[in-house]
Write a protein that holds these residues in place. Structure first.
Motif, short mmCIF file in Angstrom:
data_model
loop_
_atom_site.label_atom_id
_atom_site.label_comp_id
_atom_site.label_asym_id
_atom_site.label_seq_id
_atom_site.Cartn_x
_atom_site.Cartn_y
_atom_site.Cartn_z
N GLN A 139 19.91 94.67 29.35
CA GLN A 139 21.28 94.22 29.69
C GLN A 139 21.56 94.12 31.18
O GLN A 139 22.70 93.92 31.59
N LYS A 140 20.52 94.27 31.99
CA LYS A 140 20.72 94.13 33.43
C LYS A 140 21.03 92.66 33.75
O LYS A 140 20.42 91.75 33.17
N VAL A 141 21.95 92.44 34.66
CA VAL A 141 22.32 91.07 35.03
C VAL A 141 21.14 90.37 35.68
O VAL A 141 20.53 90.91 36.61
N THR A 142 20.76 89.20 35.17
CA THR A 142 19.66 88.43 35.74
C THR A 142 20.10 86.98 35.92
O THR A 142 21.17 86.59 35.46
N ASN A 143 19.24 86.20 36.52
CA ASN A 143 19.54 84.80 36.72
C ASN A 143 19.11 83.98 35.50
O ASN A 143 17.98 84.11 35.03
N ASP A 144 20.01 83.17 34.98
CA ASP A 144 19.70 82.24 33.88
C ASP A 144 18.98 82.90 32.69
O ASP A 144 18.02 82.36 32.18
N TYR A 145 19.45 84.03 32.28
CA TYR A 145 18.96 84.76 31.09
C TYR A 145 17.49 85.15 31.16
O TYR A 145 16.79 85.23 30.15
N ASP A 146 16.98 85.37 32.38
CA ASP A 146 15.61 85.84 32.55
C ASP A 146 15.46 87.26 32.00
O ASP A 146 16.40 88.05 32.06
N ILE A 149 8.31 87.22 25.79
CA ILE A 149 9.51 86.43 26.06
C ILE A 149 9.86 86.52 27.54
O ILE A 149 9.88 87.61 28.12
N ARG A 150 10.10 85.38 28.16
CA ARG A 150 10.44 85.37 29.58
C ARG A 150 11.90 85.01 29.84
O ARG A 150 12.45 85.27 30.90
N LYS A 151 12.51 84.36 28.86
CA LYS A 151 13.90 83.95 29.00
C LYS A 151 14.49 83.89 27.60
O LYS A 151 13.87 83.32 26.70
N LEU A 176 36.17 81.00 22.86
CA LEU A 176 35.19 82.05 22.55
C LEU A 176 34.51 82.52 23.83
O LEU A 176 34.06 81.72 24.63
N GLU A 177 34.43 83.83 23.98
CA GLU A 177 33.78 84.36 25.16
C GLU A 177 32.28 84.48 24.92
O GLU A 177 31.86 85.13 23.97
N THR A 178 31.47 83.82 25.72
CA THR A 178 30.03 83.90 25.50
C THR A 178 29.43 85.01 26.37
O THR A 178 30.04 85.48 27.33
N VAL A 179 28.22 85.40 26.00
CA VAL A 179 27.53 86.49 26.69
C VAL A 179 27.06 86.02 28.07
O VAL A 179 26.46 84.96 28.18
N PRO A 180 27.33 86.78 29.12
CA PRO A 180 26.88 86.37 30.45
C PRO A 180 25.36 86.51 30.61
O PRO A 180 24.71 87.17 29.80
N SER A 181 24.82 85.89 31.65
CA SER A 181 23.37 85.91 31.88
C SER A 181 22.87 87.32 32.15
O SER A 181 23.30 87.97 33.11
N ARG A 182 21.97 87.79 31.31
CA ARG A 182 21.40 89.13 31.50
C ARG A 182 20.07 89.26 30.75
O ARG A 182 19.74 88.43 29.92
N CYS A 183 19.34 90.33 31.08
CA CYS A 183 18.07 90.62 30.41
C CYS A 183 18.37 91.07 28.98
O CYS A 183 19.17 91.98 28.78
N PHE A 184 17.70 90.46 28.01
CA PHE A 184 17.94 90.78 26.61
C PHE A 184 17.65 92.25 26.29
O PHE A 184 18.35 92.87 25.50
N TYR A 185 16.62 92.80 26.92
CA TYR A 185 16.19 94.15 26.57
C TYR A 185 17.02 95.27 27.19
O TYR A 185 17.31 96.26 26.54
N CYS A 197 14.15 90.76 32.82
CA CYS A 197 13.96 91.37 34.13
C CYS A 197 12.52 91.82 34.34
O CYS A 197 11.77 91.98 33.36
N ASP A 198 12.13 92.04 35.56
CA ASP A 198 10.74 92.42 35.87
C ASP A 198 10.29 93.69 35.14
O ASP A 198 9.16 93.78 34.69
N LYS A 199 11.22 94.64 35.04
CA LYS A 199 10.88 95.91 34.38
C LYS A 199 10.56 95.73 32.90
O LYS A 199 9.74 96.45 32.35
N CYS A 200 11.24 94.80 32.25
CA CYS A 200 11.10 94.63 30.79
C CYS A 200 10.02 93.62 30.41
O CYS A 200 9.76 93.41 29.23
N LYS A 201 9.42 92.97 31.40
CA LYS A 201 8.45 91.92 31.10
C LYS A 201 7.22 92.39 30.33
O LYS A 201 6.58 91.61 29.63
N ASN A 202 6.91 93.68 30.45
CA ASN A 202 5.74 94.18 29.70
C ASN A 202 6.07 94.50 28.24
O ASN A 202 5.20 94.84 27.46
N LYS A 203 7.34 94.36 27.88
CA LYS A 203 7.74 94.67 26.50
C LYS A 203 7.41 93.55 25.52
O LYS A 203 7.29 93.79 24.32
#
Ligand SMILES: [Zn+2]
Ligand SMILES: [Zn+2]
Length: 221
Positions: A43-50, A61-63, A32-41, A52-58
């Motif tokens: 989809q920008k690639v981030t480290n360890d499912y963080d 959730i931090r990770k 099964l192919e799992t989803v790579p590490s990215r911002c949930f909101y 991203c800074d832009k979406c933090k005000n939404k």
């Protein structure tokens, strides 16, 4: 009781390849192919499912660890668990989620995003609790039954804003002393907007939890 036991004894057929044994055999689970590490909101690639800074005000959730897209086999596994009451579907689900999570220290505990009491009664079990407990066992950390979902009672004559607040505040921390000062990972099965997780993060933070992350099995938009 007998049907409950039979579920574990009677072998299943793998939903992908049909081989007898598990609901999702080891081979198919690993493929099964799992989803790579990215911002949930966004989809920008981030480290360890963080998030991203832009979406933090939404949201709070931090990770947010997301294992799969809600389609094909992952969708079938969730359906088996939720709609066919097949407890054994929690085995591949929890294994996939546990494999995605990093090493967890003893300061980390898992809680589940609880299901509405009415659904639990219909199903005979709380499926997210089942998943969270199994992941905790595999990761060698504690599971704590810390959240409860209050049945949404619509207040007659409530304004739209009041009604929105009622949904947001539909979780309660039942044992604040057990989670205060800990790192908590909220476990859920399927995420869409992330609003439920967000409200749970908020009340856990209020209860004095140090750090709150979340992990879900599948996401759907
Ligand atoms: Zn298979
Ligand atoms: Zn983002």
């Amino acid at each position: 009781m007998i049907t409950y036991l039979l579920q574990f004894i009677a072998p299943d057929d793998c939903i992908q390849c049909g081989s007898e044994g598990l609901l999702l055999c080891e081979w198919c689970r690993l493929s099964l192919e799992t989803v790579p590490s990215r911002c949930f909101y966004c989809q920008k690639v981030t480290n360890d499912y963080d998030i991203c800074d832009k979406c933090k005000n939404k949201s709070s959730i931090r990770k947010l660890y997301v294992a799969n897209e809600y389609k094909n086999e992952p969708k079938e596994l969730v359906a088996a668990l939720k709609f066919k009451s097949k407890r054994q579907a929690s085995i591949p689900i929890s294994r996939i989620m546990a494999e995605q999570l990093p090493y967890l220290d003893k300061e980390t505990v898992l809680v589940n995003l609880p299901t509405a009491p009415k659904r639990v009664r219909q199903r005979g079990f709380d499926h997210t609790k089942l998943i969270a407990k199994a992941i905790a066992k595999q990761k060698g950390v504690k599971y704590i039954n810390a959240l409860s979902k209050t049945d949404n009672k619509r207040q007659v004559g409530a304004t739209r804003k009041q009604r929105l607040n009622q949904t947001v505040n539909s979780y309660r921390v039942t044992v604040p002393r057990k989670v205060a000062g800990k790192n908590v990972i909220i476990i859920d099965d399927v995420v869409t907007t992330g609003a439920s997780i967000d409200s749970a993060v908020k009340i856990l933070k209020k209860a004095g939890v140090k750090q709150v992350y979340a992990a879900v099995f599948a996401y759907t938009k």
